[in-house]
Scaffold this motif. Structure first.
Motif, PDB file in Angstrom:
ATOM      1  N   LEU A 108      37.530  43.775  49.183  1.00  0.00           N
ATOM      2  CA  LEU A 108      37.885  42.876  50.281  1.00  0.00           C
ATOM      3  C   LEU A 108      36.717  41.964  50.623  1.00  0.00           C
ATOM      4  O   LEU A 108      36.865  40.736  50.687  1.00  0.00           O
ATOM      5  CB  LEU A 108      38.306  43.678  51.516  1.00  0.00           C
ATOM      6  CG  LEU A 108      38.426  42.888  52.822  1.00  0.00           C
ATOM      7  CD1 LEU A 108      39.485  41.803  52.722  1.00  0.00           C
ATOM      8  CD2 LEU A 108      38.692  43.823  53.992  1.00  0.00           C
ATOM      9  N   LEU A 109      35.566  42.538  50.835  1.00  0.00           N
ATOM     10  CA  LEU A 109      34.389  41.758  51.199  1.00  0.00           C
ATOM     11  C   LEU A 109      34.023  40.775  50.085  1.00  0.00           C
ATOM     12  O   LEU A 109      33.672  39.623  50.361  1.00  0.00           O
ATOM     13  CB  LEU A 109      33.220  42.696  51.525  1.00  0.00           C
ATOM     14  CG  LEU A 109      31.989  42.075  52.160  1.00  0.00           C
ATOM     15  CD1 LEU A 109      32.312  41.268  53.400  1.00  0.00           C
ATOM     16  CD2 LEU A 109      30.977  43.169  52.485  1.00  0.00           C
ATOM     17  N   ARG A 110      34.127  41.207  48.840  1.00  0.00           N
ATOM     18  CA  ARG A 110      33.825  40.321  47.715  1.00  0.00           C
ATOM     19  C   ARG A 110      34.762  39.119  47.702  1.00  0.00           C
ATOM     20  O   ARG A 110      34.332  37.969  47.573  1.00  0.00           O
ATOM     21  CB  ARG A 110      33.890  41.077  46.388  1.00  0.00           C
ATOM     22  CG  ARG A 110      33.511  40.218  45.202  1.00  0.00           C
ATOM     23  CD  ARG A 110      33.426  40.955  43.869  1.00  0.00           C
ATOM     24  NE  ARG A 110      34.568  41.802  43.600  1.00  0.00           N
ATOM     25  CZ  ARG A 110      34.624  43.124  43.795  1.00  0.00           C
ATOM     26  NH1 ARG A 110      33.580  43.765  44.270  1.00  0.00           N
ATOM     27  NH2 ARG A 110      35.711  43.805  43.522  1.00  0.00           N
ATOM     28  N   VAL A 111      36.069  39.350  47.882  1.00  0.00           N
ATOM     29  CA  VAL A 111      37.037  38.250  47.864  1.00  0.00           C
ATOM     30  C   VAL A 111      36.792  37.299  49.033  1.00  0.00           C
ATOM     31  O   VAL A 111      36.815  36.079  48.864  1.00  0.00           O
ATOM     32  CB  VAL A 111      38.484  38.786  47.861  1.00  0.00           C
ATOM     33  CG1 VAL A 111      39.485  37.685  48.140  1.00  0.00           C
ATOM     34  CG2 VAL A 111      38.798  39.457  46.528  1.00  0.00           C
ATOM     35  N   VAL A 112      36.536  37.831  50.213  1.00  0.00           N
ATOM     36  CA  VAL A 112      36.289  36.970  51.373  1.00  0.00           C
ATOM     37  C   VAL A 112      35.014  36.153  51.164  1.00  0.00           C
ATOM     38  O   VAL A 112      34.978  34.956  51.476  1.00  0.00           O
ATOM     39  CB  VAL A 112      36.215  37.794  52.677  1.00  0.00           C
ATOM     40  CG1 VAL A 112      35.777  36.922  53.846  1.00  0.00           C
ATOM     41  CG2 VAL A 112      37.565  38.433  52.974  1.00  0.00           C
ATOM     42  N   LEU A 115      43.855  53.902  52.627  1.00  0.00           N
ATOM     43  CA  LEU A 115      42.592  54.481  53.091  1.00  0.00           C
ATOM     44  C   LEU A 115      41.396  53.709  52.549  1.00  0.00           C
ATOM     45  O   LEU A 115      40.433  53.450  53.286  1.00  0.00           O
ATOM     46  CB  LEU A 115      42.506  55.950  52.686  1.00  0.00           C
ATOM     47  CG  LEU A 115      43.471  56.898  53.387  1.00  0.00           C
ATOM     48  CD1 LEU A 115      43.432  58.280  52.737  1.00  0.00           C
ATOM     49  CD2 LEU A 115      43.158  57.000  54.871  1.00  0.00           C
ATOM     50  N   ASN A 116      41.446  53.323  51.268  1.00  0.00           N
ATOM     51  CA  ASN A 116      40.359  52.552  50.673  1.00  0.00           C
ATOM     52  C   ASN A 116      40.202  51.200  51.364  1.00  0.00           C
ATOM     53  O   ASN A 116      39.083  50.767  51.662  1.00  0.00           O
ATOM     54  CB  ASN A 116      40.601  52.338  49.175  1.00  0.00           C
ATOM     55  CG  ASN A 116      40.375  53.586  48.363  1.00  0.00           C
ATOM     56  OD1 ASN A 116      39.627  54.472  48.750  1.00  0.00           O
ATOM     57  ND2 ASN A 116      41.029  53.666  47.209  1.00  0.00           N
ATOM     58  N   LEU A 117      41.327  50.538  51.626  1.00  0.00           N
ATOM     59  CA  LEU A 117      41.261  49.239  52.289  1.00  0.00           C
ATOM     60  C   LEU A 117      40.735  49.388  53.715  1.00  0.00           C
ATOM     61  O   LEU A 117      39.920  48.582  54.165  1.00  0.00           O
ATOM     62  CB  LEU A 117      42.623  48.544  52.286  1.00  0.00           C
ATOM     63  CG  LEU A 117      42.640  47.152  52.925  1.00  0.00           C
ATOM     64  CD1 LEU A 117      41.655  46.204  52.262  1.00  0.00           C
ATOM     65  CD2 LEU A 117      44.053  46.569  52.871  1.00  0.00           C
ATOM     66  N   GLN A 118      41.163  50.408  54.417  1.00  0.00           N
ATOM     67  CA  GLN A 118      40.679  50.611  55.786  1.00  0.00           C
ATOM     68  C   GLN A 118      39.167  50.802  55.807  1.00  0.00           C
ATOM     69  O   GLN A 118      38.471  50.231  56.644  1.00  0.00           O
ATOM     70  CB  GLN A 118      41.371  51.809  56.449  1.00  0.00           C
ATOM     71  CG  GLN A 118      40.944  52.051  57.881  1.00  0.00           C
ATOM     72  CD  GLN A 118      41.233  50.881  58.821  1.00  0.00           C
ATOM     73  OE1 GLN A 118      42.239  50.190  58.680  1.00  0.00           O
ATOM     74  NE2 GLN A 118      40.347  50.634  59.768  1.00  0.00           N
ATOM     75  N   LEU A 147      47.051  39.987  50.125  1.00  0.00           N
ATOM     76  CA  LEU A 147      47.995  41.095  50.058  1.00  0.00           C
ATOM     77  C   LEU A 147      47.805  41.831  48.737  1.00  0.00           C
ATOM     78  O   LEU A 147      47.957  41.245  47.670  1.00  0.00           O
ATOM     79  CB  LEU A 147      49.433  40.586  50.169  1.00  0.00           C
ATOM     80  CG  LEU A 147      50.535  41.638  50.069  1.00  0.00           C
ATOM     81  CD1 LEU A 147      50.461  42.625  51.229  1.00  0.00           C
ATOM     82  CD2 LEU A 147      51.900  40.960  50.016  1.00  0.00           C
ATOM     83  N   TRP A 148      47.465  43.095  48.837  1.00  0.00           N
ATOM     84  CA  TRP A 148      47.268  43.931  47.663  1.00  0.00           C
ATOM     85  C   TRP A 148      48.501  44.793  47.407  1.00  0.00           C
ATOM     86  O   TRP A 148      49.143  45.260  48.361  1.00  0.00           O
ATOM     87  CB  TRP A 148      46.074  44.869  47.862  1.00  0.00           C
ATOM     88  CG  TRP A 148      44.748  44.258  47.586  1.00  0.00           C
ATOM     89  CD1 TRP A 148      44.078  44.277  46.395  1.00  0.00           C
ATOM     90  CD2 TRP A 148      43.896  43.568  48.493  1.00  0.00           C
ATOM     91  NE1 TRP A 148      42.870  43.632  46.519  1.00  0.00           N
ATOM     92  CE2 TRP A 148      42.734  43.189  47.805  1.00  0.00           C
ATOM     93  CE3 TRP A 148      44.012  43.224  49.849  1.00  0.00           C
ATOM     94  CZ2 TRP A 148      41.700  42.494  48.389  1.00  0.00           C
ATOM     95  CZ3 TRP A 148      42.974  42.519  50.444  1.00  0.00           C
ATOM     96  CH2 TRP A 148      41.837  42.163  49.721  1.00  0.00           C
ATOM     97  N   SER A 149      48.788  45.044  46.137  1.00  0.00           N
ATOM     98  CA  SER A 149      49.802  46.038  45.785  1.00  0.00           C
ATOM     99  C   SER A 149      49.129  47.372  45.499  1.00  0.00           C
ATOM    100  O   SER A 149      49.717  48.432  45.692  1.00  0.00           O
ATOM    101  CB  SER A 149      50.621  45.586  44.573  1.00  0.00           C
ATOM    102  OG  SER A 149      49.783  45.410  43.454  1.00  0.00           O
ATOM    103  N   LEU A 150      47.870  47.315  45.070  1.00  0.00           N
ATOM    104  CA  LEU A 150      47.068  48.497  44.775  1.00  0.00           C
ATOM    105  C   LEU A 150      45.616  48.137  45.086  1.00  0.00           C
ATOM    106  O   LEU A 150      45.073  47.196  44.493  1.00  0.00           O
ATOM    107  CB  LEU A 150      47.208  48.889  43.298  1.00  0.00           C
ATOM    108  CG  LEU A 150      46.441  50.121  42.835  1.00  0.00           C
ATOM    109  CD1 LEU A 150      46.994  51.377  43.506  1.00  0.00           C
ATOM    110  CD2 LEU A 150      46.557  50.254  41.318  1.00  0.00           C
ATOM    111  N   TYR A 151      45.022  48.836  46.025  1.00  0.00           N
ATOM    112  CA  TYR A 151      43.656  48.497  46.442  1.00  0.00           C
ATOM    113  C   TYR A 151      42.697  49.620  46.070  1.00  0.00           C
ATOM    114  O   TYR A 151      42.960  50.776  46.391  1.00  0.00           O
ATOM    115  CB  TYR A 151      43.587  48.274  47.958  1.00  0.00           C
ATOM    116  CG  TYR A 151      42.229  47.812  48.384  1.00  0.00           C
ATOM    117  CD1 TYR A 151      41.907  46.468  48.388  1.00  0.00           C
ATOM    118  CD2 TYR A 151      41.242  48.716  48.732  1.00  0.00           C
ATOM    119  CE1 TYR A 151      40.639  46.040  48.743  1.00  0.00           C
ATOM    120  CE2 TYR A 151      39.970  48.305  49.086  1.00  0.00           C
ATOM    121  CZ  TYR A 151      39.678  46.960  49.085  1.00  0.00           C
ATOM    122  OH  TYR A 151      38.425  46.536  49.416  1.00  0.00           O
ATOM    123  N   PRO A 152      41.602  49.300  45.433  1.00  0.00           N
ATOM    124  CA  PRO A 152      41.123  47.997  44.979  1.00  0.00           C
ATOM    125  C   PRO A 152      41.465  47.704  43.517  1.00  0.00           C
ATOM    126  O   PRO A 152      40.898  46.801  42.920  1.00  0.00           O
ATOM    127  CB  PRO A 152      39.609  48.131  45.149  1.00  0.00           C
ATOM    128  CG  PRO A 152      39.338  49.573  44.784  1.00  0.00           C
ATOM    129  CD  PRO A 152      40.550  50.337  45.297  1.00  0.00           C
TER     130      PRO A 152
END
Length: 146
Positions: free
Chosen positions: A125-129, A8-11, A55-60
């Motif tokens: 996600l946005l920070r890494v990209v 849900l957090n990643l979405q 690929l995350w195992s636990l986000y974030p």
């Protein structure tokens, strides 16, 4: 196996990343429950596209694994899929940076260093990209093996 809260957090962050003003520089796609494909290029060579897999195992809560996909086969074990950028090690198929899982595997001491530890706040996600795009723009030299 991913947990529902991570998904849900990643979405939520994925949807926000799609709307970011600078998102026209890259293309992001959900590939799995905690897997994102990012297509981007360096400002130094905008016609050479790289296909990153996050690929995350636990986000974030944890940093993502960073690999580059071969655009023709989708394989993650092709060194020529990697850009030559500081900290990237195409021969080892990993990156020695503090924003991906492989970097923390190489340097476990970073997990406790206040200046280098993973920052899970905000839109990871946005920070890494954005970091990946910045590294490509500033430090890209060529595609490995070219």
């Amino acid at each position: 196996m991913s947990d529902e809260l991570s998904e849900l957090n990643l979405q939520q962050d994925f949807e926000e990343a799609l709307k970011a003003e600078d998102s026209k520089r890259w293309k992001v796609k959900r590939a799995g429950s905690l897997e994102i494909y990012v297509t981007l290029s360096s400002a130094k060579d905008p016609s050479d596209f790289f296909h990153a897999r996050l690929l995350w195992s636990l986000y974030p809560g944890e940093p993502p694994s960073l690999k580059f996909r071969d655009p023709e086969t989708g394989r993650l074990d092709v060194a020529s899929a990697w850009p030559q950028v500081r900290g990237f090690r195409p021969q080892s198929l990993d990156a020695c940076v503090n924003w991906c899982l492989e970097g923390f595997g190489l340097h476990p001491e970073w997990r406790n260093d206040p200046n280098l530890k993973w920052n899970s706040s905000g839109n990871a996600l946005l920070r890494v990209v954005r970091i990946l795009q910045s590294e490509l723009d500033e430090f890209f030299t060529t595609r490995f093996g070219k």
